[in-house]
Write a protein that holds these residues in place. Structure first.
Motif, PDB file in Angstrom:
ATOM      1  N   VAL A 232       0.811  -1.216   0.000  1.00  0.00           N
ATOM      2  CA  VAL A 232       0.000   0.000   0.000  1.00  0.00           C
ATOM      3  C   VAL A 232       0.846   1.269   0.000  1.00  0.00           C
ATOM      4  O   VAL A 232       0.313   2.371   0.117  1.00  0.00           O
ATOM      5  CB  VAL A 232      -0.991   0.022   1.177  1.00  0.00           C
ATOM      6  CG1 VAL A 232      -1.947  -1.146   1.096  1.00  0.00           C
ATOM      7  CG2 VAL A 232      -0.273   0.036   2.501  1.00  0.00           C
ATOM      8  N   GLN A 233       2.155   1.146  -0.167  1.00  0.00           N
ATOM      9  CA  GLN A 233       3.015   2.333  -0.181  1.00  0.00           C
ATOM     10  C   GLN A 233       2.548   3.344  -1.225  1.00  0.00           C
ATOM     11  O   GLN A 233       2.575   4.545  -0.986  1.00  0.00           O
ATOM     12  CB  GLN A 233       4.473   1.942  -0.437  1.00  0.00           C
ATOM     13  CG  GLN A 233       5.429   3.131  -0.426  1.00  0.00           C
ATOM     14  CD  GLN A 233       5.462   3.851   0.909  1.00  0.00           C
ATOM     15  OE1 GLN A 233       5.477   3.222   1.960  1.00  0.00           O
ATOM     16  NE2 GLN A 233       5.476   5.169   0.876  1.00  0.00           N
ATOM     17  N   GLU A 234       2.090   2.865  -2.369  1.00  0.00           N
ATOM     18  CA  GLU A 234       1.643   3.783  -3.412  1.00  0.00           C
ATOM     19  C   GLU A 234       0.415   4.567  -2.973  1.00  0.00           C
ATOM     20  O   GLU A 234       0.229   5.712  -3.387  1.00  0.00           O
ATOM     21  CB  GLU A 234       1.385   3.034  -4.716  1.00  0.00           C
ATOM     22  CG  GLU A 234       2.673   2.532  -5.339  1.00  0.00           C
ATOM     23  CD  GLU A 234       2.473   1.925  -6.712  1.00  0.00           C
ATOM     24  OE1 GLU A 234       1.445   2.209  -7.354  1.00  0.00           O
ATOM     25  OE2 GLU A 234       3.352   1.178  -7.139  1.00  0.00           O
ATOM     26  N   VAL A 235      -0.442   3.977  -2.143  1.00  0.00           N
ATOM     27  CA  VAL A 235      -1.603   4.701  -1.614  1.00  0.00           C
ATOM     28  C   VAL A 235      -1.105   5.860  -0.755  1.00  0.00           C
ATOM     29  O   VAL A 235      -1.602   6.985  -0.867  1.00  0.00           O
ATOM     30  CB  VAL A 235      -2.531   3.775  -0.801  1.00  0.00           C
ATOM     31  CG1 VAL A 235      -3.637   4.566  -0.114  1.00  0.00           C
ATOM     32  CG2 VAL A 235      -3.118   2.686  -1.690  1.00  0.00           C
ATOM     33  N   LEU A 236      -0.124   5.591   0.084  1.00  0.00           N
ATOM     34  CA  LEU A 236       0.430   6.640   0.937  1.00  0.00           C
ATOM     35  C   LEU A 236       1.037   7.754   0.092  1.00  0.00           C
ATOM     36  O   LEU A 236       0.830   8.941   0.360  1.00  0.00           O
ATOM     37  CB  LEU A 236       1.474   6.062   1.890  1.00  0.00           C
ATOM     38  CG  LEU A 236       1.021   4.925   2.806  1.00  0.00           C
ATOM     39  CD1 LEU A 236       2.155   4.502   3.725  1.00  0.00           C
ATOM     40  CD2 LEU A 236      -0.214   5.285   3.584  1.00  0.00           C
ATOM     41  N   ASP A 237       1.762   7.377  -0.949  1.00  0.00           N
ATOM     42  CA  ASP A 237       2.362   8.373  -1.840  1.00  0.00           C
ATOM     43  C   ASP A 237       1.283   9.209  -2.531  1.00  0.00           C
ATOM     44  O   ASP A 237       1.434  10.419  -2.685  1.00  0.00           O
ATOM     45  CB  ASP A 237       3.248   7.702  -2.884  1.00  0.00           C
ATOM     46  CG  ASP A 237       4.546   7.144  -2.309  1.00  0.00           C
ATOM     47  OD1 ASP A 237       5.020   7.658  -1.279  1.00  0.00           O
ATOM     48  OD2 ASP A 237       5.089   6.195  -2.903  1.00  0.00           O
TER      49      ASP A 237
END
Length: 143
Positions: free
Chosen positions: A36-41
């Motif tokens: 989910v790192q891309e969601v955070l970004d």
């Protein structure tokens, strides 16, 4: 005027960067391997603009069901929370939690260390010139 050779070298470099430096790769190297790192970004990139699942889908270039799964995983992990949109009660906005902000900060710190290492031996002027040119280049890609 650009030369074909310079443009070709830039293309090759950009392809190499894309392959080596994905968001997930940086997250894994920072010890924060998380799908989910891309969601955070995406939430961070939105800044103060409210963003929901559809906004995440658009930011990531994925369909809504995929974005919904990623957002649900981020919520379950405690990195993101859902809040009712005060302007439109039918909408739900996504907000970073303290844990989500901590993960983003850790990934940023790792990225910056990697970039600083890559520029070891560069003069301050070279670093500034590179930052200015790269920023200008990326901005021009948006048009």
């Amino acid at each position: 005027m650009t030369t074909p050779d310079a443009v070709g070298r830039v293309e090759a470099a950009m392809v190499t960067i894309r392959r080596r430096q994905t968001r997930r790769t940086f997250a894994e190297q920072a010890g924060r391997a998380d799908p989910v790192q891309e969601v955070l970004d995406a939430l961070e990139a939105a800044g103060t603009t409210p963003i929901g699942v559809n906004g995440v889908a658009a930011a990531l270039g994925v369909d809504q069901p995929r974005a919904s799964k990623l957002v649900a995983a981020a919520v379950t992990a405690g990195l993101v929370r859902r809040e009712a949109d005060q302007a439109d009660g039918r909408r739900t906005n996504l907000v970073l939690t303290d844990a989500g902000r901590e993960q983003l900060d850790a990934v940023h710190d790792h990225r910056r260390r990697r970039f600083a290492t890559a520029m070891t031996g560069w003069t301050e002027l070279e670093q500034e010139n590179f930052a200015q040119l790269l920023t200008r280049f990326v901005a021009a890609l948006e048009h």
